[in-house]
Design a protein around this motif. Structure first.
Motif, PDB file in Angstrom:
ATOM      1  N   LEU A   1       0.853  -1.175  -0.180  1.00 35.20           N
ATOM      2  CA  LEU A   1      -0.081   0.281  -0.010  1.00 35.20           C
ATOM      3  C   LEU A   1       0.366   1.809  -0.300  1.00 35.20           C
ATOM      4  CD1 LEU A   1      -3.016  -1.057   1.967  1.00 35.20           C
ATOM      5  CD2 LEU A   1      -3.133  -0.552   0.032  1.00 35.20           C
ATOM      6  N   PHE A   2       1.769   0.948   1.370  1.00 38.45           N
ATOM      7  CA  PHE A   2       2.985   2.185   0.582  1.00 38.45           C
ATOM      8  C   PHE A   2       3.158   2.888  -0.463  1.00 38.45           C
ATOM      9  CE2 PHE A   2       4.840   2.202   5.323  1.00 38.45           C
ATOM     10  CZ  PHE A   2       3.567   3.056   5.873  1.00 38.45           C
ATOM     11  N   GLU A   3       3.913   1.567  -1.494  1.00 33.58           N
ATOM     12  CA  GLU A   3       4.384   2.047  -2.748  1.00 33.58           C
ATOM     13  C   GLU A   3       3.010   2.510  -3.653  1.00 33.58           C
ATOM     14  OE1 GLU A   3       6.969   1.779  -5.703  1.00 33.58           O
ATOM     15  OE2 GLU A   3       7.767   1.805  -3.491  1.00 33.58           O
ATOM     16  N   ALA A   4       1.988   1.872  -3.534  1.00 25.50           N
ATOM     17  CA  ALA A   4       0.797   2.394  -4.072  1.00 25.50           C
ATOM     18  C   ALA A   4       0.831   3.763  -4.368  1.00 25.50           C
ATOM     19  CB  ALA A   4      -0.218   1.720  -3.954  1.00 25.50           C
ATOM     20  N   LEU A   5       0.675   4.409  -2.502  1.00 25.82           N
ATOM     21  CA  LEU A   5       0.672   5.644  -2.425  1.00 25.82           C
ATOM     22  C   LEU A   5       1.280   6.560  -2.959  1.00 25.82           C
ATOM     23  CD1 LEU A   5      -0.878   4.912   1.258  1.00 25.82           C
ATOM     24  CD2 LEU A   5      -1.596   5.919  -0.786  1.00 25.82           C
TER      25      LEU A   5
ATOM     26  N   ASP B   1      -4.862   8.139  -6.864  1.00 26.14           N
ATOM     27  CA  ASP B   1      -5.850   6.869  -6.182  1.00 26.14           C
ATOM     28  C   ASP B   1      -5.484   6.300  -4.977  1.00 26.14           C
ATOM     29  OD1 ASP B   1      -6.845   5.505  -8.922  1.00 26.14           O
ATOM     30  OD2 ASP B   1      -4.786   3.842  -8.593  1.00 26.14           O
ATOM     31  N   ARG B   2      -5.369   8.005  -4.198  1.00 33.12           N
ATOM     32  CA  ARG B   2      -4.725   8.194  -2.517  1.00 33.12           C
ATOM     33  C   ARG B   2      -5.739   8.239  -2.251  1.00 33.12           C
ATOM     34  NH1 ARG B   2       0.304  11.902  -2.832  1.00 33.12           N
ATOM     35  NH2 ARG B   2       2.172  11.010  -2.916  1.00 33.12           N
ATOM     36  N   PRO B   3      -7.107   9.078  -2.966  1.00 31.44           N
ATOM     37  CA  PRO B   3      -8.750   8.844  -2.123  1.00 31.44           C
ATOM     38  C   PRO B   3      -9.045   6.808  -1.801  1.00 31.44           C
ATOM     39  CG  PRO B   3      -7.991  10.776  -3.442  1.00 31.44           C
ATOM     40  CD  PRO B   3      -7.306   9.877  -3.620  1.00 31.44           C
ATOM     41  N   LEU B   4      -8.840   6.575  -2.662  1.00 30.38           N
ATOM     42  CA  LEU B   4      -8.754   5.643  -2.063  1.00 30.38           C
ATOM     43  C   LEU B   4      -8.648   4.263  -1.492  1.00 30.38           C
ATOM     44  CD1 LEU B   4     -10.271   4.716  -6.316  1.00 30.38           C
ATOM     45  CD2 LEU B   4     -11.254   5.127  -3.963  1.00 30.38           C
ATOM     46  N   LEU B   5      -6.836   4.657  -1.578  1.00 28.94           N
ATOM     47  CA  LEU B   5      -5.949   3.811  -1.330  1.00 28.94           C
ATOM     48  C   LEU B   5      -5.803   4.269   0.231  1.00 28.94           C
ATOM     49  CD1 LEU B   5      -3.025   3.410  -3.845  1.00 28.94           C
ATOM     50  CD2 LEU B   5      -4.893   2.160  -3.206  1.00 28.94           C
ATOM     51  N   MET B   6      -5.936   5.431   1.118  1.00 29.22           N
ATOM     52  CA  MET B   6      -6.098   5.761   2.701  1.00 29.22           C
ATOM     53  C   MET B   6      -7.075   4.985   3.130  1.00 29.22           C
ATOM     54  SD  MET B   6      -3.131   7.624   3.243  1.00 29.22           S
ATOM     55  CE  MET B   6      -3.669   7.372   5.213  1.00 29.22           C
TER      56      MET B   6
END
Length: 183
Positions: free
Chosen positions: A20-24, A30-35
């Motif tokens: 998840l850190f890598e994706a952020l 996509d941060r609003p979905l990943l956070m």
């Protein structure tokens, strides 16, 4: 199928947090979905460790100092998650806080995987680790969706006990909060 091992479950969560850190970092749009996913996982994982794993690591595996240190790092991560939840995911301030969170959690994972978890593997039986895996899984599931700062008095008392605070069980919720480190 062999019994699950709490050490493996914890390490699986660590790998998912790293993903998840890598994706952020690489997919800011996509941060609003990943956070929310990251916050939910980190909080559920932390609460399950604090309630089920840390007391055993401290009392049965002799990891007293490491547990207190890990608890402090959980407090820092919770505070940073709370700050991030109030920031615009596209802002430079968000980037800065996110990197601070990533750095702190990565440090925590490295320490936990090099001290507490090996200590548990060495000093706890396979059966005890399987028992803890069940308790950890149940506690983790119960806390999915929790938000930073939403702990009950009992959860705060457990955090204080993990830190070695004497008499936390007889304190009010506010008194216990005062005993916890402030990042």
């Amino acid at each position: 199928m062999p019994d699950e091992d709490v050490v493996e479950l914890i390490m699986n969560d660590h790998r998912e947090v790293e993903r998840l850190f890598e994706a952020l970092r690489t997919r800011p749009a996509d941060r609003p979905l990943l956070m929310p996913q990251l916050a939910s996982l980190l909080i559920a994982h932390s609460r399950a460790e604090e309630s089920e794993v840390y007391p055993v690591a401290r009392d049965e595996a002799g990891e007293t100092e490491e547990v207190a240190h890990s608890q402090e790092e959980h407090e820092q991560a919770d505070a940073l998650l709370g700050e991030l939840s109030k920031l615009d995911p596209a802002s430079a301030e968000f980037d800065s806080k996110l990197e601070e969170l990533i750095e702190g959690v990565t440090h925590h994972v490295e320490e936990e995987e090099s001290t507490v978890l090996p200590g548990m593997r060495e000093r706890l039986s396979d059966a005890r680790r399987a028992e803890l895996a069940q308790a950890f899984s149940e506690a983790r599931a119960a806390h999915l969706g929790d938000q930073p700062g939403g702990e009950t008095r009992e959860e705060l008392v457990q955090k204080a006990q993990n830190l070695g605070v004497a008499g936390a069980g007889s304190m009010s919720k506010d008194e216990v909060k005062e005993q916890l480190p402030r990042p």
